[in-house]
Design a protein around this motif. Structure first.
Motif, PDB file in Angstrom:
ATOM      1  N   GLU A  24       0.899  -1.372   0.087  1.00 48.29           N
ATOM      2  CA  GLU A  24       0.100  -0.087  -0.136  1.00 48.29           C
ATOM      3  C   GLU A  24       0.721   1.289  -0.004  1.00 48.29           C
ATOM      4  N   ASP A  25       1.924   1.352   0.887  1.00 53.96           N
ATOM      5  CA  ASP A  25       2.730   2.395   0.794  1.00 53.96           C
ATOM      6  C   ASP A  25       3.647   2.471  -0.549  1.00 53.96           C
ATOM      7  N   TYR A  27       2.593   1.638  -3.541  1.00 53.70           N
ATOM      8  CA  TYR A  27       1.430   2.041  -4.230  1.00 53.70           C
ATOM      9  C   TYR A  27       1.111   3.455  -4.213  1.00 53.70           C
ATOM     10  N   ARG A  28       0.899   4.088  -2.849  1.00 59.11           N
ATOM     11  CA  ARG A  28       0.738   5.381  -2.627  1.00 59.11           C
ATOM     12  C   ARG A  28       1.797   6.168  -2.942  1.00 59.11           C
ATOM     13  N   ASN A  31       1.771   6.564  -6.862  1.00 54.79           N
ATOM     14  CA  ASN A  31       0.807   7.359  -7.263  1.00 54.79           C
ATOM     15  C   ASN A  31       0.866   8.626  -7.001  1.00 54.79           C
ATOM     16  N   ILE A  32       1.609   9.064  -6.049  1.00 50.75           N
ATOM     17  CA  ILE A  32       2.083  10.597  -5.479  1.00 50.75           C
ATOM     18  C   ILE A  32       2.924  11.144  -6.688  1.00 50.75           C
ATOM     19  N   GLU A  35       1.482  11.462  -9.892  1.00 46.57           N
ATOM     20  CA  GLU A  35       0.390  12.716  -9.698  1.00 46.57           C
ATOM     21  C   GLU A  35       1.280  13.935 -10.076  1.00 46.57           C
TER      22      GLU A  35
END
Length: 78
Positions: A24-25, A27-28, A31-32, A35
């Motif tokens: 999850e970390d 992926y975040r 994603n950041i 973006e």
């Protein structure tokens, strides 16, 4: 290391991770990063500097690394 080698290395490491929190970390984080990449825009004045630099090089207005280092060394001695 090439971009492809780095991507493959990251994929291997990610495949080896079993901890959902770590995934999850990651992926975040990814994603950041993507973006933020969309938000980055080159300001017009920077584009002007790049264009001017391009034409300087095309017209022979540049120094080799060796020549630039020599000029810097001479400047530092003053």
């Amino acid at each position: 290391m090439t971009t492809l080698q780095l991507k493959n290395k990251l994929i291997r490491h990610i495949k080896a991770v079993d901890d959902p929190k770590v995934l999850e970390d990651l992926y975040r984080l990814l994603n950041i990063e993507t973006e933020n990449m969309e938000e980055l825009k080159t300001p017009p004045n920077i584009k002007d500097y790049v264009t001017r630099g391009y034409w300087d090089v095309r017209n022979g207005r540049y120094l080799s690394n060796r020549k630039a280092d020599a000029e810097i060394d001479q400047w530092l001695k003053k």
